[in-house]
Design a protein around this motif. Structure first.
Motif, mmCIF file in Angstrom:
data_model
loop_
_atom_site.group_PDB
_atom_site.id
_atom_site.type_symbol
_atom_site.label_atom_id
_atom_site.label_comp_id
_atom_site.label_asym_id
_atom_site.label_seq_id
_atom_site.Cartn_x
_atom_site.Cartn_y
_atom_site.Cartn_z
ATOM 1 N N GLN A 1 0.808 -1.211 0.000
ATOM 2 C CA GLN A 1 0.000 0.000 0.000
ATOM 3 C C GLN A 1 0.849 1.274 0.000
ATOM 4 N N THR A 2 1.918 1.272 0.812
ATOM 5 C CA THR A 2 2.694 2.508 0.979
ATOM 6 C C THR A 2 3.780 2.655 -0.075
ATOM 7 N N GLN A 3 4.508 1.608 -0.393
ATOM 8 C CA GLN A 3 5.648 1.739 -1.287
ATOM 9 C C GLN A 3 5.297 1.412 -2.741
ATOM 10 N N LEU A 4 4.741 0.246 -3.019
ATOM 11 C CA LEU A 4 4.575 -0.201 -4.403
ATOM 12 C C LEU A 4 3.435 0.503 -5.133
ATOM 13 N N LYS A 5 2.324 0.686 -4.503
ATOM 14 C CA LYS A 5 1.143 1.192 -5.195
ATOM 15 C C LYS A 5 1.376 2.556 -5.848
ATOM 16 N N PRO A 6 1.956 3.529 -5.153
ATOM 17 C CA PRO A 6 2.186 4.820 -5.839
ATOM 18 C C PRO A 6 3.120 4.699 -7.038
ATOM 19 N N TYR A 7 4.172 3.884 -6.901
ATOM 20 C CA TYR A 7 5.099 3.731 -8.019
ATOM 21 C C TYR A 7 4.449 2.995 -9.174
ATOM 22 N N VAL A 8 3.658 1.992 -8.893
ATOM 23 C CA VAL A 8 2.984 1.250 -9.966
ATOM 24 C C VAL A 8 2.032 2.165 -10.711
ATOM 25 N N GLU A 9 1.306 2.994 -9.990
ATOM 26 C CA GLU A 9 0.387 3.907 -10.640
ATOM 27 C C GLU A 9 1.144 4.876 -11.557
ATOM 28 N N ALA A 10 2.272 5.390 -11.067
ATOM 29 C CA ALA A 10 3.045 6.340 -11.869
ATOM 30 C C ALA A 10 3.648 5.660 -13.091
ATOM 31 N N LEU A 11 4.161 4.432 -12.914
ATOM 32 C CA LEU A 11 4.788 3.743 -14.039
ATOM 33 C C LEU A 11 3.754 3.308 -15.077
ATOM 34 N N VAL A 12 2.608 2.867 -14.608
ATOM 35 C CA VAL A 12 1.553 2.479 -15.564
ATOM 36 C C VAL A 12 1.108 3.688 -16.378
ATOM 37 N N ALA A 13 1.064 4.809 -15.694
ATOM 38 C CA ALA A 13 0.685 6.025 -16.428
ATOM 39 C C ALA A 13 1.726 6.399 -17.465
ATOM 40 N N GLY A 14 3.001 6.034 -17.258
ATOM 41 C CA GLY A 14 4.066 6.349 -18.212
ATOM 42 C C GLY A 14 4.144 5.380 -19.361
ATOM 43 N N LEU A 15 3.446 4.257 -19.303
ATOM 44 C CA LEU A 15 3.454 3.301 -20.407
ATOM 45 C C LEU A 15 2.570 3.806 -21.535
ATOM 46 N N PRO A 16 2.880 3.437 -22.785
ATOM 47 C CA PRO A 16 1.973 3.799 -23.901
ATOM 48 C C PRO A 16 0.633 3.090 -23.758
ATOM 49 N N GLN A 17 -0.392 3.661 -24.339
ATOM 50 C CA GLN A 17 -1.710 3.035 -24.240
ATOM 51 C C GLN A 17 -1.705 1.661 -24.882
#
Length: 1205
Positions: free
Chosen positions: A912-928
């Motif tokens: 919840q604290t470490q992985l989730k924010p980074y996953v959200e940011a990285l997924v947003a950086g991937l192409p559609q």
């Protein structure tokens, strides 16, 4: 008939019955209850023997009166010796106008009054004793009296009086504090009595002050009165010669009697030489004879710790001639400790020889149900008792002549001399114990034998001399011989035989004259022995006037028998009082008293420390040396306190001395128990650590470097349940149990403390330390009662009331704050190793002191170094041995708590604290959408395409630091739970294998061709039926016990058969954490089956990360894909895998944007193999139903466009 209530009460009383135990005997005879029967009447029954010679009855009266003086002198000697200055405690008057000055003086007179009265009584007693002594000398020195016979008893009584004067004079000279008390009392009394002048009181006060202030005042007064007696030198010379004769012929039994002879000789010389007599001119005095005796023993105990050097007395003689006295030369200054070393071998051989003979008689008495005394057996037992008393006296004198003052000998004795002293004391006390146990048999035999000897002498031996005296008409000899017989004779029928031919001066008939002697166990009284021996001595003595010598009137062939009987009967009084004589022979009480040295301190010391007390010096030496052969002697020196306490109460009659002894005993015994418990604990700790030390490691090292501790005899000490000391019965085992239990608890606490100061690698060391403590506890529990080891561990671990102990909490702390963040897993070695760039370690407890670790954990420094060198090998990693230790330490309850808390950390902190924010940011950086390029692009084209598409992910700034750290922590947590379950499973397999024989489970044996397997198995069942736990408990136990046994067997059998997987439950919990958030699974696929080109699921993100770095992935990411059922899609749609497949097709090589394509492909292959391995492990532990549920899905058959059209 007794009622049921009475029967139950009687049975309860049996619990209080003290039964004899099998405690080894390593202590002297207990004296908690003293019962003595004294038959010393001091000639009070002398009037009963009217048939004796009247002159000797009068002499008995004189000796009786002199014995009273001796008893009073002994009391005053004790008063002088134990005199403590009271004036030093009186507050000083600081000014003449002090307000409470008169009150202080009144209190001073009140306090010092009784002590001054004692001093006055002593002076009066000495004046009267000197007068009486001189009167006796005047009577014996009369010219007519010199012609008569003087008995040895009379002369020895005078010798005792001489010794009394010598002792009192020396003690008076020693006690300077008496003058201070007298002066303080006199000053206070004069101030209070101003105006009331009492001339008599003033004169008496001056007299007593001069008496105590003048050295040798008793000697001077005594010599003054003696020199007024004409011929006194003859009596003194005769007394000195008799003492020399007794000493040379060893006619003494008690140690004090030996020293009385020497002191009477030395002080007699002081009294003899003076203005009237020159000892160098006395013909009857052999100076060389006396000098020889003083050379053999130059120093002797005077009283208590006061010793007298005979050379000092000799040098004080007015007519001292150095040429005649070799004992006064400087070469004769003898070292006190030499004698005991020279004599210890002789004493040891005497002890072994006598103990062997004593054991033979003891075994004979025990094995024979009816032990009947006869003449020969009574004689042997009497001679043995007399020999034992002589041996004890010689050994005791050897110890007493050692200058036993602890403060003077503390640094004078070396180790060998202390051992010799302890051994001799042990032999004295040990032999005394054995002889006391046979006291009943000895006493009966002594009474039987002495009675028979006396009757044989008076009824048979005297007959021939009576016949000769009657025949030759020697009236005086006949009268004395008949008087001897009348005093002691006990006829068989109670009547004297009148038909004896000897009474008529006739010879016996040819057929002989038969006299039957009675056999009775009757003691001969002291007065009877005195009358008989004195009258017999008057017959055989060659002293006195030759005309009055009766020796020639006897039958000459009987004279040697008379002399032998006279010598042997000297010991009768002592052996008849066997119990009292034994105690006096073994009395070593003077080894503790130190009043002389306290007096030398002039009030600076009230008491000496225990380090200057000889009993404690010897006891502490045994403890410090740890000599196995001397360990069983440890309580013999402590018995010196019992001797001293008994002497202080019954001889000195001083309560304050007993209180001092009691206080020292309390302190010394506490020290003894403390040091003994420490030694015993360290010994068994070293033994356990040596046993537990790795055998191969010991073999590779030098054998002498890690030796096993040398065997010691602590088992004997640990069995002592009733040590007798100062009349108390002390349960030493119980005291040692308390201290050993405390040490065990401290050792366990220290082991946990050491673990708390280290990282998770120290769990192996903790397990080994606990096993060493467990083995130590097991060995100690064979002798003492200790709390169960599990209870001690729970107390040290703080897990008695708390659900989580110190060990569990520290493991969790290290796991969360050090292990998971800072360690990396190596799949090749199956170990966790420390990262190259670890985070800052958490704060830990400070390590305990090195000395505490050495003593409490290993026992000595060598074992500590050995174990630390071994544990260092396990300090750089966390592997299977660490997880095995964790499973043993934590147990099921601890593991459940640990995993529960670990899952909470995974959910709240990692996911919840470490992985989730980074996953959200990285997924947003991937192409559609990111399609897999066609093979026609080639490997270089595909690599360039992905570099362009995944640029934002590759350039994400926190990817290398925080993102991968979070994925690593998740992977570490998962692998930790996996390896922990593996270690727990191995432990369970071992438990089940060990429990198999008790559950009627046996491996199938080899069966020959002619044998039947079923028959062989039935035979095995019958052979090991007694091991079947359920069957035996059901047969002999209660119904509840049988049910419990069946439940336990069922639990053991089904523990592994149920295929319960702890790791599977962990994975299910982690899956529930992931599935509750759509970020991990992404939105539903547009085609209803799965997303192919869209980059909204986690496996697409991880494909981008893996492609970006081409580094070995940690287990965390792959675990997430498995739990999300995305491993197949990952394998099909992964960017790296697609590049690998394209490269396998075209095999291109080259460099794309600085990336070596060939090296890239190699890394991808490695990562693919590792990912496949991880998928296999995870799928193995996940339930099959879950796998089927996520793999088998039903779809509608596809409809082609041509068909649809």
């Amino acid at each position: 008939m007794a009622t049921l209530k009475d029967a139950i009460t009687n049975v309860d009383c049996l619990k209080e019955l003290s039964l004899p135990d099998e405690q080894p005997i390593i202590e002297p005879e207990p004296t908690s209850l003293v019962y003595e029967v004294s038959f010393d009447t001091n000639f009070a029954d002398r009037t009963a023997f009217i048939t004796g010679i009247g002159r000797y009855n009068e002499e008995a009266t004189i000796c009786s009166n002199l014995n009273v003086i001796l008893d009073q002198g002994e009391d005053y000697a004790g008063t002088l010796y134990t005199w403590r200055s009271l004036s030093r405690a009186v507050p000083a008057i600081k000014a003449h106008d002090q307000a409470n000055r008169l009150e202080i003086y009144e209190k001073t007179v009140h306090v010092l009054g009784p002590e001054v009265a004692k001093a006055k009584d002593l002076m009066r007693f000495l004046n009267s004793a000197i007068t009486r002594f001189c009167e006796e000398i005047r009577l014996l020195a009369h010219p007519e009296r010199k012609k008569d016979f003087i008995s040895e008893t009379y002369l020895m009584t005078l010798a005792k009086l001489i010794n009394m004067f010598a002792t009192l004079d020396s003690l008076k000279n020693m006690k300077a504090c008496i003058n201070n008390d007298l002066a303080c009392y006199k000053r206070a009394e004069n101030i209070l009595n101003r105006g009331n002048v009492d001339a008599f009181a003033i004169e008496e006060s001056q007299t007593i002050s001069i008496f105590f202030a003048t050295n040798n005042s008793i000697t001077n007064e005594l010599k003054k009165h003696l020199e007024e007696v004409p011929g006194y030198e003859d009596v003194l010379v005769e007394t000195i010669n008799l003492c020399c004769q007794y000493y040379e012929e060893q006619l003494f039994v008690l140690p004090n009697e030996k020293y009385i002879l020497l002191k009477a000789i030395g002080y007699g010389m002081v009294l003899l030489d003076g203005n009237v007599v020159n000892i160098n001119r006395l013909k009857k005095l052999n100076i060389s004879r006396v000098d020889k005796l003083f050379k053999l023993l130059p120093v002797a105990p005077l009283y208590g710790d006061v010793q007298i050097r005979f050379a000092d007395w000799i040098r004080q003689l007015p007519h001292y001639d150095q040429s005649k006295w070799t004992c006064t030369s400087e070469q004769q200054e003898e070292k006190v400790t030499v004698a005991i070393q020279n004599r210890v071998e002789v004493i040891r051989s005497e002890h072994v020889r006598f103990i062997s003979e004593l054991a033979r008689y003891n075994n004979e008495i025990i094995t024979k149900k009816q032990f009947e005394l006869n003449d020969q057996r009574a004689k042997e037992l009497t001679e043995m008792a007399q020999q034992g008393i002589k041996l004890l006296t010689s050994w005791t004198t050897a110890v007493m002549e050692l200058s036993p003052l602890s403060q003077a000998t503390r640094y004078n004795y070396n180790s060998e001399e202390k051992y010799a002293l302890v051994e001799v004391i042990g032999m004295i006390k040990g032999l005394s114990l054995l002889m006391h146990r046979m006291e009943r048999h000895f006493s009966e035999a002594i009474r039987y034998h002495t009675y028979l000897q006396v009757q044989d002498f008076v009824q048979r031996t005297l007959r021939e001399s009576i016949r000769v005296s009657v025949k030759k008409k020697k009236l005086q000899a006949k009268t004395i011989l008949l008087a001897i017989r009348d005093v002691c004779c006990d006829w068989l029928d109670g009547k004297e035989r009148t038909d004896d031919p000897a009474l008529r001066g006739e010879k016996d008939p040819k057929i002989g004259y038969n006299i039957k002697l009675p056999r009775r166990r009757i003691r001969v009284s002291g007065t009877q022995l005195y009358m008989m021996r004195t009258m017999l001595e008057s017959l055989i003595s060659e002293k006195g006037n030759a005309k009055k010598n009766l020796r020639s009137d006897l039958h000459q062939s009987s004279v040697p028998e008379f002399e032998s009987f006279h010598r042997n009967t000297y010991f009768f009084n002592h052996i008849l009082n066997f119990d009292i004589t034994m105690k006096e022979c073994c009395d070593l009480s003077q080894l503790w008293f130190r009043e002389f040295y306290l007096e030398l301190t002039m009030g600076q010391r009230i008491q000496f420390p225990i380090d200057m007390s000889l009993p404690w010096i010897l006891t502490d030496h045994i403890l410090q040396s740890k000599e196995a052969s001397m360990m069983e002697y440890i309580f013999y020196p402590m018995d010196l306190y019992s001797d001293s306490a008994h002497y202080a109460l019954h001889h000195f009659k001083k309560q304050f001395l007993y209180d001092e002894i009691e206080a020292e005993v309390n302190l010394c015994f506490d020290q003894l128990v403390y040091k003994l418990s420490e030694q015993i604990f360290l010994y068994y700790k070293q033994l356990a650590a040596s046993i537990y030390l790795d055998k191969r490691f010991r073999a590779d090292c030098v054998p002498a470097k890690f030796p096993h501790p040398s065997p010691n005899r602590y088992e004997t000490i640990l069995k002592q349940r009733h040590i007798q000391l100062l009349g108390r019965s002390i349960d030493l085992t119980s005291l040692l149990s308390q201290r050993l239990g405390s040490n065990m608890l401290k050792a366990i606490d220290t082991a946990i403390h050491v673990f708390e100061s280290r990282n998770l690698c120290g769990v192996v060391e903790l397990l080994h330390l606990l096993e060493i403590n467990r083995l130590t506890h097991q060995m100690l529990s064979n002798f003492v009662v200790l709390d169960p080891f599990e209870a001690m561990y729970a107390e040290a671990n703080n897990s008695v009331v708390s659900p989580h102990g110190r060990v569990t909490l520290h493991i969790f702390w290290e796991l969360i704050y050090d292990f998971i963040p800072n360690y990396c897993y190596n799949s090749t070695t199956d170990r966790f190793v420390l990262s190259h760039l670890p985070q800052e370690p958490p704060e830990r407890e400070s390590a305990p002191k090195s000395q505490t670790v050495t003593t409490m954990l290993y026992g000595n420094k060598q074992l500590k170094e050995a174990y630390q060198s071994i544990f260092t090998l396990y300090g750089g990693f966390v592997g299977s041995i660490h997880f095995s230790a964790l499973s043993k330490l934590l147990g099921y309850h601890g593991i459940a708590m640990l995993l529960e808390q670990l899952l909470n950390v995974i959910k709240s902190s990692i996911i919840q604290t470490q992985l989730k924010p980074y996953v959200e940011a990285l997924v947003a950086g991937l192409p559609q959408k990111c399609k897999l390029p066609f093979f026609q692009y080639g490997s270089k084209g595909v690599l360039g395409f992905y570099l362009a598409q995944l640029g934002p992910v590759i350039q994400y700034k926190d990817l290398r630091t925080d993102v991968f750290q979070a994925f690593k922590e998740l992977g570490n947590a998962v692998i930790f739970s996996l390896l922990l379950e593996k270690a727990l499973g191995q432990q369970e397999v071992v438990d089940i294998l060990q429990a198999a024989p008790f559950q009627n489970l046996y491996p199938k044996p080899y069966v020959k061709d002619d044998q039947n397997m079923e028959t062989v198995m039935k035979n095995l069942d019958q052979q090991y039926a007694a091991l079947n736990m359920v069957s035996m408990i059901s047969r002999y136990g209660t119904e509840q016990q049988g049910a419990n046994a069946r439940d336990a067997e069922l639990l053991t059998r089904e523990r592994l058969c149920r295929a319960l997987s702890m790791f599977e439950l962990v994975m299910q919990r982690i899956k529930s954490f992931l599935t509750c958030d759509p970020i991990w699974e992404g939105p539903p696929p547009a085609n209803g089956v799965m997303s192919i080109d869209e980059c909204q699921e986690f496996h697409r993100l991880w494909s981008a990360i893996q492609f970006a770095y081409c580094l070995p992935p940690t287990k965390g990411e792959i675990t997430i894909e498995t739990l999300l059922a995305q491993e197949k899609r990952f394998a099909s749609l992964d960017f790296s895998y697609h590049l690998l497949r394209v490269h396998e097709f075209d095999g291109q090589d080259g460099n794309v944007q600085g990336i070596d394509l060939k090296q890239m492909i190699k890394r991808i292959k490695v990562y693919r193999d590792l990912n496949n391995q991880i998928f296999v492990i995870l799928n193995k532990h996940l339930s099959s139903s879950d796998i089927l549920q996520r793999q088998v899905r039903e779809y509608q058959p596809p409809i082609f466009q041509a068909t649809q059209a």
